[in-house]
Write a protein that holds these residues in place. Structure first.
Motif, mmCIF file in Angstrom:
data_model
loop_
_atom_site.group_PDB
_atom_site.id
_atom_site.type_symbol
_atom_site.label_atom_id
_atom_site.label_comp_id
_atom_site.label_asym_id
_atom_site.label_seq_id
_atom_site.Cartn_x
_atom_site.Cartn_y
_atom_site.Cartn_z
ATOM 1 N N MET A 105 0.840 -1.195 0.000
ATOM 2 C CA MET A 105 0.000 0.000 0.000
ATOM 3 C C MET A 105 0.880 1.252 0.000
ATOM 4 N N THR A 106 0.506 2.209 -0.823
ATOM 5 C CA THR A 106 1.170 3.507 -0.842
ATOM 6 C C THR A 106 0.099 4.582 -0.717
ATOM 7 N N THR A 107 0.504 5.813 -0.669
ATOM 8 C CA THR A 107 -0.478 6.901 -0.594
ATOM 9 C C THR A 107 -1.319 6.984 -1.859
ATOM 10 N N ASP A 108 -0.815 6.417 -2.966
ATOM 11 C CA ASP A 108 -1.563 6.395 -4.224
ATOM 12 C C ASP A 108 -2.411 5.145 -4.372
ATOM 13 N N GLY A 109 -2.398 4.268 -3.386
ATOM 14 C CA GLY A 109 -3.163 3.029 -3.466
ATOM 15 C C GLY A 109 -2.248 1.818 -3.480
ATOM 16 N N ILE A 110 -2.734 0.740 -4.076
ATOM 17 C CA ILE A 110 -1.992 -0.510 -4.137
ATOM 18 C C ILE A 110 -1.037 -0.479 -5.319
ATOM 19 N N CYS A 111 0.195 -0.931 -5.088
ATOM 20 C CA CYS A 111 1.153 -1.013 -6.179
ATOM 21 C C CYS A 111 2.044 -2.235 -5.967
ATOM 22 N N PRO A 112 2.671 -2.729 -7.032
ATOM 23 C CA PRO A 112 3.551 -3.883 -6.885
ATOM 24 C C PRO A 112 4.787 -3.515 -6.096
ATOM 25 N N PRO A 113 5.490 -4.443 -5.525
ATOM 26 C CA PRO A 113 5.193 -5.875 -5.544
ATOM 27 C C PRO A 113 4.249 -6.280 -4.407
ATOM 28 N N THR A 114 3.641 -7.451 -4.551
ATOM 29 C CA THR A 114 2.768 -8.013 -3.537
ATOM 30 C C THR A 114 3.568 -9.005 -2.694
ATOM 31 N N ARG A 115 3.350 -8.982 -1.389
ATOM 32 C CA ARG A 115 4.036 -9.905 -0.484
ATOM 33 C C ARG A 115 3.176 -11.134 -0.275
ATOM 34 N N HIS A 116 3.785 -12.317 -0.474
ATOM 35 C CA HIS A 116 3.101 -13.597 -0.282
ATOM 36 C C HIS A 116 3.850 -14.411 0.768
ATOM 37 N N GLU A 117 3.115 -15.072 1.628
ATOM 38 C CA GLU A 117 3.699 -16.073 2.522
ATOM 39 C C GLU A 117 3.493 -17.413 1.835
ATOM 40 N N VAL A 118 4.579 -18.154 1.664
ATOM 41 C CA VAL A 118 4.520 -19.440 0.962
ATOM 42 C C VAL A 118 5.054 -20.521 1.893
ATOM 43 N N PHE A 120 9.524 -38.668 6.982
ATOM 44 C CA PHE A 120 9.981 -37.432 7.604
ATOM 45 C C PHE A 120 9.454 -36.250 6.812
ATOM 46 N N ARG A 121 9.004 -35.232 7.525
ATOM 47 C CA ARG A 121 8.434 -34.035 6.899
ATOM 48 C C ARG A 121 9.164 -32.792 7.385
ATOM 49 N N LEU A 122 9.532 -31.930 6.439
ATOM 50 C CA LEU A 122 10.084 -30.614 6.755
ATOM 51 C C LEU A 122 9.151 -29.564 6.168
ATOM 52 N N VAL A 123 8.901 -28.519 6.920
ATOM 53 C CA VAL A 123 8.067 -27.416 6.438
ATOM 54 C C VAL A 123 8.906 -26.148 6.469
ATOM 55 N N GLN A 124 8.991 -25.507 5.322
ATOM 56 C CA GLN A 124 9.717 -24.243 5.194
ATOM 57 C C GLN A 124 8.708 -23.132 4.949
ATOM 58 N N THR A 125 9.025 -21.942 5.441
ATOM 59 C CA THR A 125 8.173 -20.777 5.213
ATOM 60 C C THR A 125 9.006 -19.691 4.548
ATOM 61 N N TYR A 126 8.458 -19.113 3.485
ATOM 62 C CA TYR A 126 9.128 -18.044 2.750
ATOM 63 C C TYR A 126 8.218 -16.832 2.665
ATOM 64 N N SER A 127 8.813 -15.662 2.692
ATOM 65 C CA SER A 127 8.122 -14.432 2.304
ATOM 66 C C SER A 127 8.614 -14.122 0.896
ATOM 67 N N VAL A 128 7.683 -13.974 -0.014
ATOM 68 C CA VAL A 128 8.038 -13.753 -1.416
ATOM 69 C C VAL A 128 7.354 -12.483 -1.890
#
Length: 129
Positions: free
Chosen positions: A50-63, A117-125
């Protein structure tokens, strides 16, 4: 390109990842009966910038990336390969960058089921979509 498509394309285009898991890279909501090792991914949240002009790229995703394997060593190898693909990406053409946030691991299943065995990774993209 949507974030889930971007994640899938990057993982299935990497030689190290495909050597370890073949084509067993799928979204979290698809069929679960897959040979191991495999990678499952899900976009768990999306937050526009979010900016003062509204929404602009990039978008943050949790993966969330889940790695399932028969041994801890194999799960660790696949997780390291995923980290190599997504852990520190900066690509000007796609404006994708990511930050690896951490990893958790645990044995899954019981003796009668055959423990895996299971591993779970979390990324911010951050992705310019």
């Amino acid at each position: 390109m949507p974030i889930d498509t971007e994640i899938h394309t990057r993982l299935t285009s990497d030689d190290v990842v495909t050597t370890l898991v073949g084509s067993r890279v799928r979204p979290y909501d698809e069929e679960r009966n897959t040979a191991l090792p495999c990678i499952t991914y899900a976009v768990t949240s999306t937050t526009p910038t979010m900016t003062t002009d509204g929404i602009c790229p990039p978008t943050r995703h949790e993966v969330s990336i889940q790695v399932d394997a028969y041994t801890k060593a194999n799960a660790d190898a696949v997780a390291a390969a995923v980290r190599g693909v997504l852990g520190s990406v900066v690509d000007d053409g796609l404006v994708l960058s990511s930050l690896w946030q951490g990893q958790e691991g645990e044995p899954v299943g019981g003796e009668e089921e055959g423990e895996t065995f299971r591993l779970v990774q979390t990324y911010s993209v951050w992705l310019d979509e």
